[in-house]
Every structure is written in C-alpha cells, then in structure tokens.
Design a protein around this motif. Sequence first.
Motif, PDB file in Angstrom:
ATOM      1  N   ASP A  61       6.286   7.270 -17.646  1.00 36.29           N
ATOM      2  CA  ASP A  61       5.576   8.264 -16.840  1.00 36.29           C
ATOM      3  C   ASP A  61       5.182   7.634 -15.507  1.00 36.29           C
ATOM      4  O   ASP A  61       5.005   6.409 -15.415  1.00 36.29           O
ATOM      5  CB  ASP A  61       4.323   8.784 -17.559  1.00 36.29           C
ATOM      6  CG  ASP A  61       4.668   9.542 -18.828  1.00 36.29           C
ATOM      7  OD1 ASP A  61       5.732  10.192 -18.843  1.00 36.29           O
ATOM      8  OD2 ASP A  61       3.888   9.468 -19.798  1.00 36.29           O
ATOM      9  N   VAL A  62       5.025   8.485 -14.495  1.00 36.48           N
ATOM     10  CA  VAL A  62       4.548   8.054 -13.179  1.00 36.48           C
ATOM     11  C   VAL A  62       3.326   8.885 -12.810  1.00 36.48           C
ATOM     12  O   VAL A  62       3.061   9.933 -13.406  1.00 36.48           O
ATOM     13  CB  VAL A  62       5.648   8.202 -12.103  1.00 36.48           C
ATOM     14  CG1 VAL A  62       6.818   7.290 -12.402  1.00 36.48           C
ATOM     15  CG2 VAL A  62       6.121   9.648 -12.006  1.00 36.48           C
ATOM     16  N   LEU A  63       2.578   8.408 -11.832  1.00 33.46           N
ATOM     17  CA  LEU A  63       1.397   9.137 -11.397  1.00 33.46           C
ATOM     18  C   LEU A  63       1.790  10.457 -10.743  1.00 33.46           C
ATOM     19  O   LEU A  63       2.847  10.580 -10.123  1.00 33.46           O
ATOM     20  CB  LEU A  63       0.585   8.280 -10.421  1.00 33.46           C
ATOM     21  CG  LEU A  63       0.078   6.942 -10.983  1.00 33.46           C
ATOM     22  CD1 LEU A  63      -0.731   6.199  -9.927  1.00 33.46           C
ATOM     23  CD2 LEU A  63      -0.748   7.163 -12.237  1.00 33.46           C
ATOM     24  N   GLU A  64       0.921  11.461 -10.875  1.00 31.19           N
ATOM     25  CA  GLU A  64       1.261  12.801 -10.406  1.00 31.19           C
ATOM     26  C   GLU A  64       1.346  12.898  -8.889  1.00 31.19           C
ATOM     27  O   GLU A  64       2.137  13.667  -8.362  1.00 31.19           O
ATOM     28  CB  GLU A  64       0.220  13.804 -10.930  1.00 31.19           C
ATOM     29  CG  GLU A  64       0.208  13.920 -12.460  1.00 31.19           C
ATOM     30  CD  GLU A  64      -0.824  14.912 -12.924  1.00 31.19           C
ATOM     31  OE1 GLU A  64      -1.568  15.430 -12.059  1.00 31.19           O
ATOM     32  OE2 GLU A  64      -0.906  15.169 -14.137  1.00 31.19           O
ATOM     33  N   ASP A  65       0.541  12.137  -8.174  1.00 38.74           N
ATOM     34  CA  ASP A  65       0.492  12.266  -6.720  1.00 38.74           C
ATOM     35  C   ASP A  65       1.501  11.372  -6.007  1.00 38.74           C
ATOM     36  O   ASP A  65       1.418  11.199  -4.786  1.00 38.74           O
ATOM     37  CB  ASP A  65      -0.919  11.943  -6.210  1.00 38.74           C
ATOM     38  CG  ASP A  65      -1.375  10.559  -6.652  1.00 38.74           C
ATOM     39  OD1 ASP A  65      -0.704   9.978  -7.529  1.00 38.74           O
ATOM     40  OD2 ASP A  65      -2.387  10.066  -6.131  1.00 38.74           O
ATOM     41  N   ALA A 124       0.820  -1.204   0.000  1.00 42.54           N
ATOM     42  CA  ALA A 124       0.000   0.000   0.000  1.00 42.54           C
ATOM     43  C   ALA A 124       0.854   1.254   0.000  1.00 42.54           C
ATOM     44  O   ALA A 124       0.495   2.268  -0.596  1.00 42.54           O
ATOM     45  CB  ALA A 124      -0.932  -0.016   1.216  1.00 42.54           C
ATOM     46  N   ASP A 125       2.025   1.230   0.663  1.00 40.11           N
ATOM     47  CA  ASP A 125       2.893   2.394   0.712  1.00 40.11           C
ATOM     48  C   ASP A 125       3.799   2.506  -0.504  1.00 40.11           C
ATOM     49  O   ASP A 125       4.284   3.592  -0.803  1.00 40.11           O
ATOM     50  CB  ASP A 125       3.745   2.346   1.989  1.00 40.11           C
ATOM     51  CG  ASP A 125       2.885   2.489   3.245  1.00 40.11           C
ATOM     52  OD1 ASP A 125       1.792   3.062   3.129  1.00 40.11           O
ATOM     53  OD2 ASP A 125       3.309   2.014   4.315  1.00 40.11           O
ATOM     54  N   SER A 126       4.101   1.428  -1.197  1.00 39.81           N
ATOM     55  CA  SER A 126       5.003   1.471  -2.346  1.00 39.81           C
ATOM     56  C   SER A 126       4.314   2.160  -3.527  1.00 39.81           C
ATOM     57  O   SER A 126       3.086   2.144  -3.648  1.00 39.81           O
ATOM     58  CB  SER A 126       5.414   0.051  -2.742  1.00 39.81           C
ATOM     59  OG  SER A 126       4.267  -0.706  -3.111  1.00 39.81           O
ATOM     60  N   PRO A 127       5.103   2.795  -4.413  1.00 39.89           N
ATOM     61  CA  PRO A 127       4.500   3.502  -5.551  1.00 39.89           C
ATOM     62  C   PRO A 127       3.901   2.541  -6.566  1.00 39.89           C
ATOM     63  O   PRO A 127       4.169   1.333  -6.550  1.00 39.89           O
ATOM     64  CB  PRO A 127       5.692   4.273  -6.138  1.00 39.89           C
ATOM     65  CG  PRO A 127       6.884   3.481  -5.737  1.00 39.89           C
ATOM     66  CD  PRO A 127       6.559   2.909  -4.384  1.00 39.89           C
ATOM     67  N   SER A 128       3.113   3.111  -7.448  1.00 34.83           N
ATOM     68  CA  SER A 128       2.509   2.308  -8.509  1.00 34.83           C
ATOM     69  C   SER A 128       3.521   2.060  -9.617  1.00 34.83           C
ATOM     70  O   SER A 128       4.538   2.741  -9.734  1.00 34.83           O
ATOM     71  CB  SER A 128       1.287   3.033  -9.082  1.00 34.83           C
ATOM     72  OG  SER A 128       0.338   3.281  -8.059  1.00 34.83           O
ATOM     73  N   ALA A 129       3.226   1.093 -10.428  1.00 35.79           N
ATOM     74  CA  ALA A 129       4.117   0.755 -11.531  1.00 35.79           C
ATOM     75  C   ALA A 129       4.116   1.872 -12.568  1.00 35.79           C
ATOM     76  O   ALA A 129       3.080   2.509 -12.809  1.00 35.79           O
ATOM     77  CB  ALA A 129       3.683  -0.556 -12.177  1.00 35.79           C
TER      78      ALA A 129
END
Length: 248
Positions: free
Chosen positions: A91-95, A67-72
């Motif tokens: 690209d990565v998510l903005e938040d 849950a704490d790790s970033p998304s792919a």
Amino acid sequence: MQAARGGAGRPGRADRGPEGERPPGSAAPSPCAAPGPPAAGGAMHPGPPRAALRLWLGCVCLALVQADSPSAPVNVTVRHLKANSAVVSWDVLEDEVVIGFAISQQKKDVRMLRFIQEVNTTTRSCALWDLEEDTEYIVHVQAISIQGQSPASEPVLFKTPREAEKMASKNKDEVTMKEMGRNQQLRTGEVLIIVVVLFMWAGVIALFCRQYDIIKDNEPNNNKEKAKSASEASTPEHQGGGLLRSKI
C-alpha cells in the motif's frame, strides 16, 4: 686572469649584493617547488572554504530531493505462496501520486540481487516467478513518482514450500472438494425425501378431510332412514291390508 674573466663575463659574488647571496653547499631553488610559509611579518589572507560550501550545497540538494520523493510503501505482504512463485502486495499513502514500483528480490544467504521495475502503472501487487522450492527470500519495495524513487520498505522474509507439500495440499483440497460434493448430494437427497414425505402427508390430510365431509353430508340421510324404519316397525299392518283399529 680570473678577475678579468669575472669582469668581462658575469658579475662575481661581490657584485651580486646581499639578496643574491646563499650559503655554500645550498641548492638553487626549484621553480616547481611549493612556496614556503609566509614570513613572520607578512599578512595571511585565507581563501574561501570551498569544500565546506560544496558539502553544504550537496546536503541541501539531497534534503530537497528526499522531501519531494514519495514515502516508502507500507503493509508489504507475500501471499499465494507456491513452490516456484509468489505474489507481493503493498500500500502507499493516499496523498501521494505514484506512477510505478521497484522490487528487489534476493535469497537470504546469497548476495545476488534480482531487480524488477515497472512504470506507468497504478498496480499494488507483483508476481514473482522462477523461485526455488524450500528457499527463503527477502524482498524490498520502492514507490516511483515523478520526483524519483522512495526509500526501500521494510524487508519481508518468506519461504517457498516444497513441491511434495504442494501436491499434498492439492490432494487435500481435492479430497475436501469431493467431500463437500458428497455432502451436498446427501443434503439434496435429504431435501427431496423431506419434500416427498410432506406431499404424502398433505395428500393423506386432504383425503381425510374429503372423507370427513362425505360422512358428515350422509349423516342426516342416515338419521332419516333410521327414523323411517323405526316408525314402520312400530305400526303393524292388517292381513287384509288395512290397519288394525281398536274397538271402543
């Protein structure tokens, strides 16, 4: 005599009682043997399920970490393909706060894996070097944050071109650049010719207007000279210098 030995040394079977009796031929119980099942009348106290508890705690910890790790990373693409290099971008998510990346690279039919990792950076691209020409590769990208690494992105398959194809494309680009240069030179020459022709036409028009103004200014003088010559021609002079007069 046997009775005397038995009475003086150790008690016989008659003196052991019912608890010490065992059937003939049976071995003595080992002190290291596992205890047998409890008697039918004994109470059974099951211990706590430690294995299940540990498994449950491990699942909870794993869920918290995920849950704490970033998304792919998303939108993973490979560009600037050459015979021995390529550039991977994503690209990565903005938040999400990402402090690095990790890239796994391998050939399509080979298990050998090449791992690239970099932290303390916000870049969203990485160059791949020392590639083999005309070879298929598979890459995965992972984002790195303070909490850990993200899951791997979707695999991206790409193929490096051949050196001959690269040279052919390079020559084609050079030919295209030369053609563009020639076309540009031709266009520049055409523009110069058009400008010269326009200046010539402007000069011709200006000269015509000047001649027209001169002709228009000289037209009254010509009329006056014509009228004067006509009047002189209609009034003859006398031989003596006087004008002829009619007699009444």
